[in-house]
Each structure stands twice: as structure tokens, then as C-alpha cells.
Design a protein around this motif. Structure first.
Motif, short mmCIF file in Angstrom:
data_model
loop_
_atom_site.label_atom_id
_atom_site.label_comp_id
_atom_site.label_asym_id
_atom_site.label_seq_id
_atom_site.Cartn_x
_atom_site.Cartn_y
_atom_site.Cartn_z
N THR A 210 0.87 -1.17 0.00
CA THR A 210 0.00 0.00 0.00
C THR A 210 0.91 1.22 0.00
O THR A 210 1.83 1.31 0.81
CB THR A 210 -0.90 0.03 1.25
N VAL A 211 0.66 2.14 -0.91
CA VAL A 211 1.46 3.36 -1.00
C VAL A 211 0.53 4.54 -0.79
O VAL A 211 -0.40 4.76 -1.58
CB VAL A 211 2.21 3.46 -2.34
N VAL A 212 0.75 5.27 0.30
CA VAL A 212 -0.06 6.45 0.63
C VAL A 212 0.71 7.66 0.12
O VAL A 212 1.79 7.97 0.61
CB VAL A 212 -0.29 6.55 2.15
N VAL A 213 0.15 8.34 -0.87
CA VAL A 213 0.82 9.46 -1.54
C VAL A 213 0.16 10.75 -1.07
O VAL A 213 -0.91 11.11 -1.55
CB VAL A 213 0.74 9.31 -3.07
N ASN A 214 0.80 11.45 -0.15
CA ASN A 214 0.23 12.67 0.44
C ASN A 214 0.65 13.94 -0.26
O ASN A 214 0.17 15.02 0.09
CB ASN A 214 0.63 12.75 1.93
N VAL A 215 1.54 13.84 -1.24
CA VAL A 215 2.02 14.99 -2.01
C VAL A 215 1.98 14.63 -3.49
O VAL A 215 2.04 13.45 -3.84
CB VAL A 215 3.45 15.38 -1.60
N PRO A 216 1.88 15.62 -4.38
CA PRO A 216 1.89 15.29 -5.81
C PRO A 216 3.22 14.66 -6.24
O PRO A 216 4.29 15.17 -5.93
CB PRO A 216 1.70 16.65 -6.49
N ARG B 223 -1.79 -7.29 -5.88
CA ARG B 223 -2.50 -6.83 -4.68
C ARG B 223 -1.94 -5.52 -4.13
O ARG B 223 -1.72 -5.36 -2.94
CB ARG B 223 -2.47 -7.88 -3.56
N CYS B 224 -1.70 -4.56 -5.01
CA CYS B 224 -1.17 -3.28 -4.57
C CYS B 224 -2.26 -2.22 -4.59
O CYS B 224 -3.21 -2.29 -5.37
CB CYS B 224 0.00 -2.85 -5.45
N ARG B 225 -2.07 -1.22 -3.73
CA ARG B 225 -3.07 -0.15 -3.61
C ARG B 225 -2.35 1.19 -3.49
O ARG B 225 -1.42 1.34 -2.69
CB ARG B 225 -3.92 -0.40 -2.38
N LEU B 226 -2.77 2.15 -4.31
CA LEU B 226 -2.28 3.52 -4.22
C LEU B 226 -3.37 4.35 -3.56
O LEU B 226 -4.52 4.33 -4.00
CB LEU B 226 -1.97 4.07 -5.61
N VAL B 227 -3.01 5.06 -2.51
CA VAL B 227 -3.99 5.84 -1.75
C VAL B 227 -3.63 7.32 -1.84
O VAL B 227 -2.51 7.72 -1.47
CB VAL B 227 -4.02 5.39 -0.27
N PHE B 228 -4.55 8.12 -2.35
CA PHE B 228 -4.39 9.56 -2.45
C PHE B 228 -5.44 10.21 -1.55
O PHE B 228 -6.62 9.89 -1.68
CB PHE B 228 -4.58 10.04 -3.88
N PRO B 229 -5.06 11.12 -0.65
CA PRO B 229 -6.04 11.73 0.25
C PRO B 229 -7.06 12.60 -0.49
O PRO B 229 -8.18 12.77 -0.03
CB PRO B 229 -5.20 12.54 1.21
N SER B 230 -6.65 13.15 -1.64
CA SER B 230 -7.55 14.00 -2.42
C SER B 230 -7.12 14.00 -3.88
O SER B 230 -6.00 13.61 -4.22
CB SER B 230 -7.53 15.44 -1.88
N ALA B 231 -8.01 14.46 -4.74
CA ALA B 231 -7.75 14.45 -6.18
C ALA B 231 -6.61 15.38 -6.58
O ALA B 231 -5.95 15.16 -7.58
CB ALA B 231 -9.01 14.83 -6.94
N ASP B 232 -6.35 16.43 -5.80
CA ASP B 232 -5.32 17.39 -6.19
C ASP B 232 -3.90 16.85 -6.10
O ASP B 232 -2.97 17.47 -6.60
CB ASP B 232 -5.47 18.70 -5.40
N VAL B 233 -3.69 15.68 -5.52
CA VAL B 233 -2.35 15.09 -5.49
C VAL B 233 -2.17 13.98 -6.53
O VAL B 233 -1.08 13.45 -6.70
CB VAL B 233 -1.95 14.56 -4.09
N GLU C 101 -5.30 -1.29 -7.24
CA GLU C 101 -6.39 -0.37 -6.91
C GLU C 101 -5.84 1.03 -6.66
O GLU C 101 -4.72 1.19 -6.19
CB GLU C 101 -7.12 -0.81 -5.64
N VAL C 102 -6.68 2.01 -6.98
CA VAL C 102 -6.38 3.40 -6.67
C VAL C 102 -7.52 3.93 -5.82
O VAL C 102 -8.69 3.76 -6.17
CB VAL C 102 -6.23 4.25 -7.96
N SER C 103 -7.17 4.56 -4.70
CA SER C 103 -8.17 5.14 -3.81
C SER C 103 -7.94 6.64 -3.76
O SER C 103 -6.85 7.10 -3.43
CB SER C 103 -8.03 4.54 -2.41
#
Length: 185
Positions: A85-91, A102-112, A125-127
Motif C-alpha cells: 500500500t502506498v499512501v501518496v500525500n504529495v503530488p 495486490r497493490c493499492r495507491l492511496v491519495f487523500p484528495s484528487a489534487d495530489v 487499486e487506486v483510492s
């Protein structure tokens, strides 16, 4: 005098290009600005909270990488990972996901969200802000590698539809990425 070649990373080892950062699975990189934050065969939580040249997650399983500082080159690579799981908090300009399951990319909002190029993946998956989208793989048989090069995908956020959009990549000369839509524009 011959240049000493680096040894292969050990399980759970975190390195910059040729330097070690930590040997445990809970690690935070404080990579020098001109170094690659390279994580190999890690599991558990990992964090990148200072700028580095590039981030590579290689052959890691059941790990969570949190990115709080964008790499200078804008590149984050996820290769041969399972359950990452990769949580991307910055662009981050380009995230590539290759040969992973079984990998997941997590973005807190669309702007990143910028662009995600995926190839040879299963269950990716992309969240975005909690809304999960399963990305297409187009692989009828994951172990049959004969058509993998033809099945790359480019995923990005579409402001018009307010959703994740994935298109098949068309390789132009010199490896340049294009999509059917970009060719018609």
C-alpha cells in the motif's frame, strides 16, 4: 583502481543508491537530496518524509509506504511487490507499478493525483479520498508474459468527470507514451 560494486540488498534493507539507511522494516528515510531512496524486500511501515532524487519500492510484501515529500525527479517506482500500500500525500509526477500483485495507491484528495503507469499487474487499486477504483489488467493469464508489453495503462484524475480514468498506452518512437485520445488531440 576498480570501483567497488554494491552488494545486493538484504531482506528488509533500505538503501540509497549505494548506501544503507536501515536494516529493520520500520524505517524513515532521510536520504541525501541527490540519492535514490531504495527499499528492497521490506515489510511493515516505511516513510519518506524528506526530499530525495527518486523512490523505488522493490520486491516488498505486505508493506505500507507513506510519501510525505515528493522526489525531485517526480518518479516513484513500485516493482515486483505483493500486498503493498502506498499512501501518496504529495503530488508525484509519475508513479509506475510493474509486475506487482495486490497493490493499492492511496491519495487523500484528487489534487495530489498525477499519472500512474501500470504494466504486468494484478489486483491494482487506486483510492482517491476514500473512493476505490480497481484498475484494468487485461491479462487473461497472469503467468503468460507474451502480451504484457502490449498492456500498459495510464491512469489519472479527470476533473470533468471527477473520477479516475484509465486508458491503454500506445508506445511511440523512443518509448514515448501516448494514448489514443492524446493522438487525436
Amino acid at each position: 583502481m576498480p570501483v567497488e560494486q554494491p552488494t545486493a540488498p538484504e531482506k528488509g534493507e533500505v538503501r540509497t543508491l549505494f548506501e544503507r539507511f536501515a536494516k529493520n522494516s520500520e524505517s524513515t528515510t532521510r536520504a541525501p537530496l541527490k540519492q535514490v531512496a531504495y527499499f528492497s524486500k521490506c515489510s511493515g511501515p516505511i516513510s519518506v518524509n524528506e526530499k530525495c532524487l527518486k523512490i523505488v519500492l522493490d520486491a516488498c510484501s505486505d508493506c505500507t509506504l507513506t510519501v510525505d515529500a515528493a522526489p525531485i525527479t517526480g518518479c516513484l517506482e513500485i516493482v515486483r511487490c505483493d500486498g503493498a500500500t502506498v499512501v501518496v500525500n504529495v503530488p508525484v509526477a509519475t508513479i509506475t507499478v510493474d509486475m506487482s500483485t495486490r497493490c493499492r495507491l492511496v491519495f487523500p484528495s484528487a489534487d495530489v493525483v498525477r499519472s500512474v503507469v501500470s504494466n504486468q499487474c494484478q489486483q491494482l487499486e487506486v483510492s482517491v479520498a476514500g473512493a476505490v477504483t480497481a484498475l484494468p489488467t487485461d491479462l487473461s493469464n497472469f503467468n503468460d508474459r507474451s502480451d504484457w508489453e502490449k498492456k500498459q495503462h495510464l491512469t489519472s484524475w479527470d476533473d470533468g468527470s471527477q473520477s479516475i480514468v484509465t486508458t491503454e498506452v500506445i508506445r511511440e518512437g523512443a518509448g514515448y507514451l501516448a494514448t489514443q485520445q492524446s493522438k487525436s488531440d
